[in-house]
Design a protein around this motif. Structure first.
Motif, PDB file in Angstrom:
ATOM      1  N   LYS A 368       0.848  -1.238   0.040  1.00 45.19           N
ATOM      2  CA  LYS A 368      -0.108   0.149  -0.075  1.00 45.19           C
ATOM      3  C   LYS A 368       0.790   1.276  -0.141  1.00 45.19           C
ATOM      4  O   LYS A 368       0.760   2.356  -0.803  1.00 45.19           O
ATOM      5  CB  LYS A 368      -0.737   0.145   1.344  1.00 45.19           C
ATOM      6  N   THR A 369       1.944   1.145   0.941  1.00 45.02           N
ATOM      7  CA  THR A 369       3.012   2.545   1.022  1.00 45.02           C
ATOM      8  C   THR A 369       3.414   2.629  -0.464  1.00 45.02           C
ATOM      9  O   THR A 369       3.601   3.658  -0.989  1.00 45.02           O
ATOM     10  CB  THR A 369       4.089   1.984   1.905  1.00 45.02           C
ATOM     11  N   ALA A 370       3.694   1.631  -1.236  1.00 43.23           N
ATOM     12  CA  ALA A 370       4.481   1.517  -2.490  1.00 43.23           C
ATOM     13  C   ALA A 370       3.644   2.341  -3.527  1.00 43.23           C
ATOM     14  O   ALA A 370       3.959   3.166  -4.209  1.00 43.23           O
ATOM     15  CB  ALA A 370       4.955   0.271  -2.927  1.00 43.23           C
ATOM     16  N   ILE A 371       2.248   1.768  -3.444  1.00 44.13           N
ATOM     17  CA  ILE A 371       1.254   2.291  -4.480  1.00 44.13           C
ATOM     18  C   ILE A 371       0.910   3.585  -3.939  1.00 44.13           C
ATOM     19  O   ILE A 371       0.994   4.625  -4.863  1.00 44.13           O
ATOM     20  CB  ILE A 371       0.161   1.637  -4.267  1.00 44.13           C
ATOM     21  N   LEU A 372       0.808   4.368  -2.573  1.00 37.60           N
ATOM     22  CA  LEU A 372       0.797   5.436  -2.392  1.00 37.60           C
ATOM     23  C   LEU A 372       1.621   6.584  -2.708  1.00 37.60           C
ATOM     24  O   LEU A 372       1.599   7.689  -2.997  1.00 37.60           O
ATOM     25  CB  LEU A 372       0.266   5.502  -0.910  1.00 37.60           C
ATOM     26  N   LYS A 373       3.092   5.934  -2.826  1.00 37.02           N
ATOM     27  CA  LYS A 373       4.003   6.808  -3.059  1.00 37.02           C
ATOM     28  C   LYS A 373       4.085   7.120  -4.488  1.00 37.02           C
ATOM     29  O   LYS A 373       4.611   7.782  -4.911  1.00 37.02           O
ATOM     30  CB  LYS A 373       5.305   5.833  -2.873  1.00 37.02           C
ATOM     31  N   GLY A 374       3.413   6.406  -5.326  1.00 27.51           N
ATOM     32  CA  GLY A 374       3.130   6.742  -6.582  1.00 27.51           C
ATOM     33  C   GLY A 374       3.754   5.716  -7.724  1.00 27.51           C
ATOM     34  O   GLY A 374       3.989   6.057  -8.894  1.00 27.51           O
ATOM     35  N   ILE A 375       4.246   4.817  -7.108  1.00 30.99           N
ATOM     36  CA  ILE A 375       5.378   3.584  -7.895  1.00 30.99           C
ATOM     37  C   ILE A 375       3.972   3.106  -8.901  1.00 30.99           C
ATOM     38  O   ILE A 375       2.896   2.602  -8.211  1.00 30.99           O
ATOM     39  CB  ILE A 375       5.897   2.708  -7.164  1.00 30.99           C
ATOM     40  N   LEU A 377       1.544   0.692 -10.778  1.00 27.52           N
ATOM     41  CA  LEU A 377       1.066  -0.632 -10.219  1.00 27.52           C
ATOM     42  C   LEU A 377       1.763  -1.756 -10.671  1.00 27.52           C
ATOM     43  O   LEU A 377       2.119  -2.839  -9.984  1.00 27.52           O
ATOM     44  CB  LEU A 377      -0.208  -0.602 -10.294  1.00 27.52           C
ATOM     45  N   ARG A 378       1.997  -1.895 -11.810  1.00 29.87           N
ATOM     46  CA  ARG A 378       2.879  -2.865 -12.730  1.00 29.87           C
ATOM     47  C   ARG A 378       4.032  -3.284 -11.925  1.00 29.87           C
ATOM     48  O   ARG A 378       4.465  -4.355 -11.654  1.00 29.87           O
ATOM     49  CB  ARG A 378       2.983  -2.515 -14.069  1.00 29.87           C
ATOM     50  N   GLN A 379       4.789  -2.110 -11.708  1.00 34.31           N
ATOM     51  CA  GLN A 379       5.987  -2.146 -11.010  1.00 34.31           C
ATOM     52  C   GLN A 379       6.019  -2.983  -9.564  1.00 34.31           C
ATOM     53  O   GLN A 379       6.700  -3.529  -9.277  1.00 34.31           O
ATOM     54  CB  GLN A 379       6.752  -1.041 -10.829  1.00 34.31           C
ATOM     55  N   VAL A 380       4.944  -2.468  -8.954  1.00 33.93           N
ATOM     56  CA  VAL A 380       4.919  -2.743  -7.566  1.00 33.93           C
ATOM     57  C   VAL A 380       4.342  -4.194  -7.478  1.00 33.93           C
ATOM     58  O   VAL A 380       5.064  -4.878  -6.864  1.00 33.93           O
ATOM     59  CB  VAL A 380       3.761  -1.997  -7.013  1.00 33.93           C
ATOM     60  N   ILE A 381       3.504  -4.691  -8.442  1.00 28.99           N
ATOM     61  CA  ILE A 381       3.398  -6.119  -8.661  1.00 28.99           C
ATOM     62  C   ILE A 381       4.539  -6.813  -8.938  1.00 28.99           C
ATOM     63  O   ILE A 381       4.913  -7.688  -8.090  1.00 28.99           O
ATOM     64  CB  ILE A 381       2.100  -6.456  -9.586  1.00 28.99           C
TER      65      ILE A 381
END
Lengths: 475, 408
Positions: A368-375, A377-381
């Protein structure tokens, strides 16, 4: 790290030793006489010339010595007190079994030995009679039965009827009274001695030792059926099995992991919902059933010419001067159906596991932190979610290969692929035990190696495990 | 946190929650149907009447067959005039009844030479004219007997060893030195007696009364352990690495591919249903052991066990009364999954023609029969569906149980 791996390697040594013990123990349970299966079985009756029998025994002894069947089975033995230490020296095996049964019943070794020897002497004398009287075959039949009889009543009945025959053959049956006296003495001994165990040390010249040292040198002995070395037979089939299983593994990993990821990140899409219900069904499909269905519907013309899509036999032969493309095409068209029938349960297992672990990972705060940071989604996954969710798959990896090898036995049979599983089945049907146990040992070694590979992969992938080992080294 | 699961109330609630799932209800229904067919196989598919009037007397040939006082013989003509009325089972064939008029793979849809629709082969016949539907019924019985018995054996070994391993770990079991020595010596003695006594009591040199002797020896060993538990052996104690030993055994057994081990062991012994069941039990215990151990590690961390320990309740009592009953619930998951695998293994073996005697018809054997004639799709489809539904049901029950136990 290196030290950890070395320790893991050393860990596998006792496992291997125990596996070899289990396999050897099982091989001792195999029915039939191993030496007879080498030299071929022959039958003796009243027509047999005693010299033939002697020659045959010599041949037996030679074969037994060559394959170490004249050695004790193991380094030591715990046997009943009344057994002799050198019981294993009695040849052939059928004689040894008979004497053992007599020992269990009548206790006294020395008397049993002279009892059986006298009977054998009587039999030889009878066989050597030049002019055979009318009731000769009945007498020899009685003697043969006597040499196989165990219980009191049978033996005494045979002895008393043989005594009546004595008038016809005074010379050959001269020792009947001696046998009878011995039998009377044998019956009088009490058998309590056999309840007390006795420890015997045989040393290194034993069957297990010879077998294991052969296995370590890659020598599994000779096949019973065609007398070829077991190892050549296995080497000839191993590539086909590896082709089949490794292709399945690659196909299964790619499709399983990808569909698992899709199902985890788009749980509400129609394909995820459909796949979720279907995957459980896929998991329950026996691969040999699927293979049979595929063979029935896609390799014959019975249901229209368009369903006759695939060859059903073997892995295909390459014609002379085939180009690489042709080779790939032939191989792939032959592999398609077998790989499909093996891969579908595998894909389901992997996909469900991947979905479960990735879905659990995606709920964690760091994602969630990573998504909120603006990374993106594809990269987060891919960078975070999948990388962490893949560990359970890696642990599964060690179990997949042995399961595949086991499952491919039936597939190789159905599609007539000359692989290791097919060889195993043929050897089981043909009672070719050396090949059977060689296959068992080799698959066990493959399994152990794949477990080791899993371990290494795990330590390479997971920094937590790696760091833990480094920490423990510094402490 | 998970609550104690050894109350009947817990199980009732769990079952209630499970029953909310449609899949569970369907799977349960299939399993119960299968069990019903397996138990009453003789009454469903048989070539003798359930009930008949023979020369005026009422007879129940199927029951007579089952009880062993069968008054008719194989050549009895059930259409003879002595039988004034009769009630045939639903499927008027036995699994190995040969119908010579309908041999050579009669299709379920094709024309069959039969007396009336009652005698139709609804699912076709095989090469020598055996009814496939009757074979399915017999196969259901074989599958249920082998898989339940096999998994039962595996579950007993697995739950026992797994609980011991997880409960005691490597450090918790501390025994006096002399007790360890005596236990080892008596265990060796029991093993020796288990080998020699059947030989001692034998009449013709072949082992006799093996199971009875084994049972009494095990019983006396357990009694001996209980007695030794009461003897003060002195203060010096050694820790027993129970976990290490048991897990090493599990590791060794999992190193040999399960299906191959199954194949080889069943090929070594004379074919029989019970051999296959025992072999499945021997090859399936490691999975259950490993899983139960994991669950037991979780249970071990619970307060109620710590509390029990603090009240000085002996280990074995805690284990039997609190720890193992709580581990049975989670173990049910892996037992259900194992049940599916056992059925798979059984059909795999009989498909390859290993393990079962020739006169026993099972699903796997029907599948194998299709290999001689690949256009006989009915020999593949129906037994395969039987195997598939059974494995699917067992798997789904296991999965749902896992979900509900986690949620509860």
């Amino acid at each position: 790290m290196k030290r950890y791996l070395l320790r893991r390697l050393l860990y596998f040594v006792p496992t291997l030793v125990l596996v070899s013990l289990i396999t050897f123990g099982l091989s001792r349970l195999a029915p039939g006489d191993p030496v007879e299966s080498i030299i071929g079985i022959s039958v003796f009756d009243e027509e047999t010339n005693p010299d033939d029998e002697k020659l045959r025994l010599e041949e037996y002894a030679r074969a037994a010595a060559e394959y170490h069947y004249d050695c004790p089975p193991f380094y030591f033995a715990i046997i009943p007190q009344n057994y002799p230490d050198t019981l294993y020296k009695i040849q052939p095996l059928s004689n040894r079994k008979h004497v053992t049964r007599l020992l269990r019943k009548y206790d006294d070794w020395s008397k049993i030995v002279s009892f059986t020897q006298e009977i054998a002497k009587m039999r030889t004398a009878l066989l050597q009679i030049p002019q055979k009287p009318a009731n000769y075959s009945a007498t020899i039949e009685r003697v043969n039965r006597l040499s196989l009889a165990i219980d009191n009543t049978t033996i005494s009945a045979l002895l008393s009827s043989l005594k009546k025959d004595q008038d016809a053959y005074p010379k050959a049956l001269a020792n009947i009274d001696k046998i009878d006296a011995l039998f009377q003495q044998m019956q009088q001994t009490h058998r309590l001695r056999m309840l007390i165990p006795k420890w015997v040390w045989y040393g290194f010249d034993n069957q297990y030792h010879h077998w294991v040292s052969g296995v370590l040198r890659g020598n599994f002995g000779l096949s019973v059926i065609d007398k070829k070395p077991v190892m050549t037979k296995i080497w000839a089939t191993l590539p086909n099995t590896l082709w089949l299983n490794l292709t399945t593994l690659v196909v299964g990993l790619i499709f399983g992991i990808l569909s698992g990821i899709l199902m985890a990140i788009h749980p509400q899409k129609w394909y995820s919902k459909l796949a979720r219900t279907k995957m459980y069904a896929w998991l329950a499909i026996p691969s040999f059933w699927l293979a049979s269905l595929l063979v029935i519907f896609f390799t014959t013309n019975d249901y229209g010419a368009w369903t006759n899509l695939f060859p059903s036999n073997g892995l295909g032969h390459f014609p002379q001067g085939a180009t690489l493309f042709q080779r790939v095409f032939i191989r792939m068209s032959h592999l398609f159906l077998p790989v499909m029938s093996l891969a579908i349960p595998l894909i389901a297992t992997l996909a469900l596991q991947m979905r479960r672990s990735l879905a659990a990972e995606m709920k964690k705060p760091y994602i969630k932190t990573a998504i909120l940071k603006g990374i993106p989604l594809r990269q987060v996954i891919w960078r975070h979610g999948v990388k962490n969710a893949i560990f359970p798959i890696v642990t599964l990896f060690g179990n997949i290969l042995p399961a595949l090898i086991g499952g491919s036995v039936a597939i190789e049979l159905i599609f007539n692929i000359p692989g290791m599983g097919h060889l195993l089945l043929q050897s089981i049907y043909g009672k070719d035990w050396p090949v059977v146990f060689a296959v068992l040992v080799i698959t066990a070694i493959l399994t152990i190696l794949s477990l080791l590979l899993t371990d290494i992969l795990y330590t390479k992938l997971d920094p937590r495990v790696r760091l833990n080992h480094q920490k423990s080294r510094h402490e | 946190m998970s609550k104690p699961q050894n109350s009947p109330r817990f199980w009732r609630k769990l079952l209630h929650r499970l029953n909310q799932h449609r899949v569970f209800r369907l799977a349960k229904a299939w399993m119960l149907f299968l069990a019903f067919v397996a138990i009453f196989a003789n009454f469903i598919a048989n070539d003798v009447p359930i009930f008949c009037r023979y020369n005026g007397d009422i007879q129940f040939p199927v029951i007579q067959q089952a009880l062993g006082n069968y008054q008719f013989n194989k050549t009895t003509d059930w259409n003879a005039p002595q039988f004034s009325s009769k009630l045939m089972p639903l499927i008027p064939y036995q699994a190995n009844t040969i119908d010579p008029l309908n041999s050579h793979f009669k299709s379920p849809f094709g024309s069959q030479q039969i007396a009336s629709w009652r005698y139709r082969h609804w699912l076709g016949t095989d090469q020598i004219g055996r009814d496939v539907l009757a074979g399915m019924v017999s196969g259901a019985r074989v599958s249920v007997v082998i898989s339940f018995l096999g998994i039962g054996i595996a579950a007993i070994i697995g739950i026992l060893l797994g609980s011991l391993s997880g409960y005691f770990g490597d450090y918790r079991l501390r025994w006096p030195v002399w007790r360890i020595v005596l236990s080892i010596i008596s265990a060796l003695l029991v093993a020796w007696l288990a080998y020699i006594l059947p030989l001692y009591f034998s009449e013709n040199g072949q082992p006799a009364h093996r199971l009875t002797i084994l049972f009494f020896l095990l019983l006396s060993y357990i009694l001996l352990q209980i007695v030794m538990h009461r003897i003060p052996f002195g203060k010096k104690r050694i820790t027993l690495p129970v976990d290490l030993l048991i897990m090493r055994g599990v590791e060794v057994f999992s190193a040999i591919p399960k299906l191959l081990l199954l194949l080889v062991i069943s090929a070594l012994f004379p074919p029989s249903i019970y051999t296959v069941a025992v072999v499945i039990g021997i090859t399936f215990w490691p999975t259950i052991t490993r899983f139960t151990r994991g669950e037991m590690l979780k249970i071990r961390a619970q307060e109620y066990l710590a509390s029990a320990e603090m009240q000085n309740i002996p280990h074995w009592k805690i284990l039997l009364r609190h720890a193992i009953p709580n581990a049975v619930g989670p173990a049910m998951i892996v037992i259900m999954l194992g049940l599916g695998n056992a059925i798979l293994a059984e059909s795999f073996l009989s498909f390859l023609g290993i393990g079962l005697p020739p006169d026993v018809v099972s699903w796997g054997k029907l599948l194998a029969a299709a290999r001689t004639n690949i256009s006989a799709w009915w020999l593949v489809l129906f037994p395969g569906l039987g195997i598939f539904f059974t494995i699917y049901s067992a798997n789904r029950i296991g999965e749902l149980l896992l979900e509900e136990l986690k949620a509860g």
